[in-house]
Design an enzyme around this catalytic site. Sequence first.
Site, PDB file in Angstrom:
ATOM      1  N   TYR A   1       0.815  -1.269   0.033  1.00  0.00           N
ATOM      2  CA  TYR A   1      -0.063   0.052   0.084  1.00  0.00           C
ATOM      3  C   TYR A   1       0.859   1.450  -0.065  1.00  0.00           C
ATOM      4  CZ  TYR A   1      -3.477   3.439   1.985  1.00  0.00           C
ATOM      5  OH  TYR A   1      -4.361   4.208   2.110  1.00  0.00           O
TER       6      TYR A   1
ATOM      7  N   LYS B   1      -1.256  -1.144  -4.357  1.00  0.00           N
ATOM      8  CA  LYS B   1      -2.424  -0.147  -4.207  1.00  0.00           C
ATOM      9  C   LYS B   1      -1.537   1.291  -4.286  1.00  0.00           C
ATOM     10  CE  LYS B   1      -5.494   1.839  -1.094  1.00  0.00           C
ATOM     11  NZ  LYS B   1      -5.559   1.845   0.257  1.00  0.00           N
TER      12      LYS B   1
ATOM     13  N   GLY C   1      -5.063   4.915  -6.446  1.00  0.00           N
ATOM     14  CA  GLY C   1      -5.668   5.361  -5.068  1.00  0.00           C
ATOM     15  C   GLY C   1      -5.827   6.910  -5.088  1.00  0.00           C
TER      16      GLY C   1
HETATM   17  C1  LIG Z   1      -4.856  10.094   1.280  1.00  0.00           C
HETATM   18  C2  LIG Z   1      -6.168   9.412   1.224  1.00  0.00           C
HETATM   19  O1  LIG Z   1      -7.012   9.149   2.165  1.00  0.00           O
HETATM   20  N1  LIG Z   1      -6.447   8.788   0.162  1.00  0.00           N
HETATM   21  C3  LIG Z   1      -7.467   8.156  -0.061  1.00  0.00           C
HETATM   22  C4  LIG Z   1      -8.290   8.821  -1.444  1.00  0.00           C
HETATM   23  O2  LIG Z   1      -9.361   7.984  -1.735  1.00  0.00           O
HETATM   24  C5  LIG Z   1      -8.665   9.981  -1.247  1.00  0.00           C
HETATM   25  O3  LIG Z   1      -9.449  10.213  -0.193  1.00  0.00           O
HETATM   26  C6  LIG Z   1      -9.352  10.736  -2.490  1.00  0.00           C
HETATM   27  O4  LIG Z   1      -8.482  10.701  -3.555  1.00  0.00           O
HETATM   28  C7  LIG Z   1      -9.897  12.098  -2.156  1.00  0.00           C
HETATM   29  O5  LIG Z   1      -8.764  13.185  -2.118  1.00  0.00           O
HETATM   30  C8  LIG Z   1      -7.209   6.637  -0.556  1.00  0.00           C
HETATM   31  O6  LIG Z   1      -6.205   6.599  -1.038  1.00  0.00           O
HETATM   32  C9  LIG Z   1      -6.919   6.002   0.891  1.00  0.00           C
HETATM   33  C10 LIG Z   1      -7.377   4.675   0.942  1.00  0.00           C
HETATM   34  O7  LIG Z   1      -7.226   3.893  -0.179  1.00  0.00           O
HETATM   35  C11 LIG Z   1      -7.662   4.012   2.278  1.00  0.00           C
HETATM   36  O8  LIG Z   1      -8.226   4.697   2.839  1.00  0.00           O
HETATM   37  O9  LIG Z   1      -6.591   3.173   2.680  1.00  0.00           O
END
Ligand SMILES: CC(=O)N[C@@H]([C@@H](O)[C@H](O)[C@H](O)CO)[C@@H](O)CC(=O)C(=O)O
Length: 307
Positions: free
Chosen positions: A144, A174, A199
């Site tokens: 990750y 990921k 992600g």
């Molecule tokens: C830094 C962060 O929280 N990134 C999110 C994104 O989904 C993010 O919320 C989205 O791109 C909006 O900025 C995900 O990559 C995190 C993720 O996959 C997880 O919660 O494990």
Amino acid sequence: MDPSAEKKLTGLIAATFTPFTAQGEVNLEEIGPYIDYLTEKQGVNGIFVNGTTGESMSLSVAERKLLAEEWCQKAKGKLDQVIVHVGCLSLKEAKELAAHAAQVGADAIAAMAPFFFKPRTAGALRSFLQEVASAAPTLPFFYYHIPAVTGVTVPARDLLEGIQELIPSFRGVKFSGTDLMDFGQCISSSPPHWSFLYGVDEQLLAGLVMGADGAVGSTYNYAGCHFNQLMSALKDGHVDQARKIQFKMQQVLSYAMKLGFDVGVNKQLMNELSGLNLGAPRLPVTPCPPDAAGLIVKKYHQIFTDC
Ligand SMILES: CC(=O)N[C@@H]([C@@H](O)[C@H](O)[C@H](O)CO)[C@@H](O)CC(=O)C(=O)O
């Protein structure tokens, strides 16, 4: 494990929020309805539990086990894939969580880099991940990569050097980072049976064009149906249509970021858009400011019509 016989991880995978009661305790009651909401309202059939959005680093090992078991139980017959995040600062705890994920029927596990004592080299990170994966040798293992949060800036591409020999269960990355050159080099240098999950939701289209097999993200919890339309449009060659959807999501997220978008605001967005009661975040993440989520929901409905 015959890698070529395994199913790759594809499509949208929601990084789930962790439901808490008003007293701030884990609330398992919401998980069943949560899964029904994802499948019935968002067309999302995969989850990534106890990740960043799930506030994993604010949970005890015991709470993470309880949640992993409940998500896996309730997903049976409803979801195609449950990935459990087992990353911890402590190698011991990460191995304990990896072994537990295998016992409770997870489809795969993932681990972020430890970020207090940070691995300074790709070799050190590979050795850490090898130890974690060895606790669940039959489960597909994913790294990750989330450098903006961990501060571990080892390029994912460097990590992949020789990792399959070291970790036979390794199956991909990921990639929650904006460095599309690193992402592209991961994909172009890896065997076809690995899966690459992008992600950064606000740049999903770029990740898909670069070769992502699927995506893991927080906004797929409540906007999955729109992102499914983006993925279908791209697949059918309607790039303009896909772009339009991506630009709409960028408008919503850029508005949200001006109001201070974090897990607390994001969780309240999910509460208000889904009707679920996932509670507030746990400190040190602070609750959403009173009217922020309402303003973002209003903007969301101005930009998106319901699926
Ligand atoms: C830094 C962060 O929280 N990134 C999110 C994104 O989904 C993010 O919320 C989205 O791109 C909006 O900025 C995900 O990559 C995190 C993720 O996959 C997880 O919660 O494990």
